[in-house]
Design an enzyme around this catalytic site. Structure first.
Site, PDB file in Angstrom:
ATOM      1  CG  HIS A 135      -0.414   0.396   2.511  1.00 12.13           C
ATOM      2  ND1 HIS A 135      -1.187   0.919   3.531  1.00 12.13           N
ATOM      3  CD2 HIS A 135       0.865   0.331   2.995  1.00 12.13           C
ATOM      4  CE1 HIS A 135      -0.426   1.146   4.583  1.00 12.13           C
ATOM      5  NE2 HIS A 135       0.801   0.812   4.294  1.00 12.13           N
ATOM      6  CB  CYS A 154       3.693   6.250   4.748  1.00 11.21           C
ATOM      7  SG  CYS A 154       4.429   5.740   6.301  1.00 11.21           S
ATOM      8  CG  HIS A 201       5.455   0.976   2.276  1.00 12.33           C
ATOM      9  ND1 HIS A 201       4.773   2.127   1.924  1.00 12.33           N
ATOM     10  CD2 HIS A 201       4.972   0.622   3.490  1.00 12.33           C
ATOM     11  CE1 HIS A 201       3.946   2.449   2.904  1.00 12.33           C
ATOM     12  NE2 HIS A 201       4.032   1.554   3.857  1.00 12.33           N
ATOM     13  CG  HIS A 234       3.077  -2.869   6.416  1.00 11.21           C
ATOM     14  ND1 HIS A 234       4.195  -2.470   7.094  1.00 11.21           N
ATOM     15  CD2 HIS A 234       2.530  -1.727   5.904  1.00 11.21           C
ATOM     16  CE1 HIS A 234       4.315  -1.150   6.998  1.00 11.21           C
ATOM     17  NE2 HIS A 234       3.328  -0.675   6.283  1.00 11.21           N
ATOM     18  CG  ASP A 282      -2.434 -13.206   1.417  1.00 14.90           C
ATOM     19  OD1 ASP A 282      -1.527 -12.540   1.953  1.00 14.90           O
ATOM     20  OD2 ASP A 282      -2.306 -14.399   1.121  1.00 14.90           O
ATOM     21  CG  HIS A 283       0.629 -12.645  -1.661  1.00 14.15           C
ATOM     22  ND1 HIS A 283       0.365 -13.228  -0.448  1.00 14.15           N
ATOM     23  CD2 HIS A 283       1.956 -12.867  -1.894  1.00 14.15           C
ATOM     24  CE1 HIS A 283       1.468 -13.802   0.014  1.00 14.15           C
ATOM     25  NE2 HIS A 283       2.443 -13.591  -0.827  1.00 14.15           N
ATOM     26  CD  GLU A 290       0.784   0.276   8.697  1.00 15.34           C
ATOM     27  OE1 GLU A 290      -0.022   0.641   7.833  1.00 15.34           O
ATOM     28  OE2 GLU A 290       1.433   1.091   9.392  1.00 15.34           O
TER      29      GLU A 290
END
Lengths: 142, 142, 142, 142, 142, 142
Positions: free
Chosen positions: C14, C33, C39, C41, C79-80, C130
């Protein structure tokens, strides 16, 4: 009001099993958790007490006394035991985490004030981790 | 040579018990771990493979394939089981962590090269956590 | 009333970015950010349900069903994935943890009672980590 | 209302000691925690702020600003210090976790709204881990 | 050969300080770690023993005996102590983690074989975590 | 010889993708890890240095200097970045963990002796956690 938290551990065997149901019904509802030869967990138990810090000690409760109480009343009865077969306070109950936290609450709640510095201290929460991903909490009846 | 590590989990019951010994001798040697109705743990299993990263993928082994192999060969046989009574590859053995890591090594070692990108990849280590405080490692015979 | 908690994981990309602001304003407010190439998490999502344990099962909700619901409604969409570009329920929103927990609440809250043993069970909390150091919680509107 | 949580760390020495008591009385009450040459911990401090996410940023508070505030007001005064001897806001108090969370609350509570996106944001909880097994929480007076 | 690992904890105060240096030189080299009133940590100590599992027990060493040995020889001397002032085996040494692991090795290494099931078992590694981010390992001289 | 270990963190986006393959081939081999809009992780990087403790300091290396080196040479280039698009030392390489640890080794290995107290200290291991369940290690060429 400050909340004071103590974590303890026990390793126990159990199975989810309703004796009034057939083997098939138990397997349908509980899946592998009903395995007749049991399975087990490293349980983590967190006991939270709320109260006012004592002026002389700066503490709500002596954590060594709280730890001793949890051990003598709860951990010694559960650790390295089979919850279905050997734990007196779980007899006649399905050994789910939900039933465990309620039973542990009922054991510990009446005994907190006696060992606390604050005579009005009382049990606030029983939190029980069955695995890293599954845990339950109980705050008494309300 | 790069070492690639995969962690999996299983929850199982066991007891430390030598059937050629009396009940008293078992209790003397193994203490509460010999409890006849079993106890259990959340085991963490780490499988380490060593090999050379493949040029096309940048990887030694596809971790999804490694995870599948560990599940089909090891986890499915141990998870939510009683290691003393139900796990074929532990029959006739005391279910200590030491015996578990050696048995898991023998199952997985011959199967690693077949699923790795590097045809020379091989098993390097089996690490098994019984609790946060007790764990064992096996690197094969040497 | 017992609180039952289930942890799940997803890995996503995100960036914090307000499309109505200039690139400079975004960088000034969000710092690294806002990095335009994203980037990511390893997010940890904890879903807490409250209800009364069922007499027959000893459980408030079948955690396997809860896990399946979280996967089909939330994890599979995140996810992913790239939260800014690919997650339908986050379109038009800044993908902050605050906005994520509110959106996940709105998806899951209406579906809990249907899969619980207790027909009065309801969603209590969405907690989202996060990183190990940053996390948020949402308990619905009040 | 969303709850935003930030974890920070500090390493400090302390001893539990009431200067109005004799050495013997201190040892009787506090045990090894009264050791006259001190002992120490890796403390984990979690600060929880509650508020409404801002429309422009999607956030209640800029966590980098919150982290800076915690560092300048709290961590720099505690980290690598002796809490009994060197921490101004703990002078005249027994350095128990209970007294620490109340003191940290009093420092941070008046400063949260000024740095939050939500002008109505306020401090919700100070949680302090002394060890993995002992922690306390304070939610202000009520 | 199997490696058996046991984790223990102690909480202690220390400072990095070379008494042959000036206060200024100590501060220049050790920074805040030289703080004259000490600071402290929750240390985690992992002791690894290598040996062959015993046929009768399936174990290399009784982990309860290993734990007792670590407690009586090491933990009781360090826990809730000031390492600079109170720990006999660290006198005349700078209490760095490097010096601690070497000193702990020298204490434990000669005592392992006596308590193991395998008479050829020996100490393999001392690992010491000072914080989650800083740790050291010692494998003896080689 | 003592091994000194330092853990650092970075959050980054990446995708596993071989540009000489079709989109279909990438998806077949890498599955969801090939997602064209990227995903991300909270990476944990552990750098292990081996050497002899210095007599004057009791340390092999100043961990603050080691941390600074890791930050300036590695973390600043990876943290809050897209590894495929923005990290100079990964250009032309698939951003797998295997390729990352080898690249980080090559950056750090020549710089360790210069900042250590022990002039013969050298890099021993680069360990990289992509998730709690997947991690890799590299010990240089041998």
């Amino acid at each position: 009001m400050v909340f004071v938290c103590r974590k303890e551990h026990f390793n126990a065997a159990h199975r989810l099993f309703n004796p009034s149901w057939s083997k098939e019904k138990n397997e349908e509802v509980f899946g592998i958790c009903a395995n007749e030869h049991y399975h087990g967990h490293n349980f983590e138990l967190i006991v939270i007490v709320k109260g006012t810090p004592d002026e002389d000690t700066g503490c709500v409760i002596d954590l060594k006394k709280l730890s001793k109480l949890i051990h003598s009343e709860v951990i010694e009865k559960l650790d390295h035991k089979n919850i279905n077969l050997e734990v007196d306070f779980m007899q006649g109950k399905i050994p789910s985490c939900e039933n465990l936290v309620v039973a542990i609450w009922e054991i510990l709640a009446p005994k907190i004030a006696d060992i606390a510095y604050d005579p009005h201290a009382r049990l606030h929460c029983i939190r029980l981790f069955e695995t890293q991903n599954n845990f339950v909490e109980y705050y008494g009846e309300w």
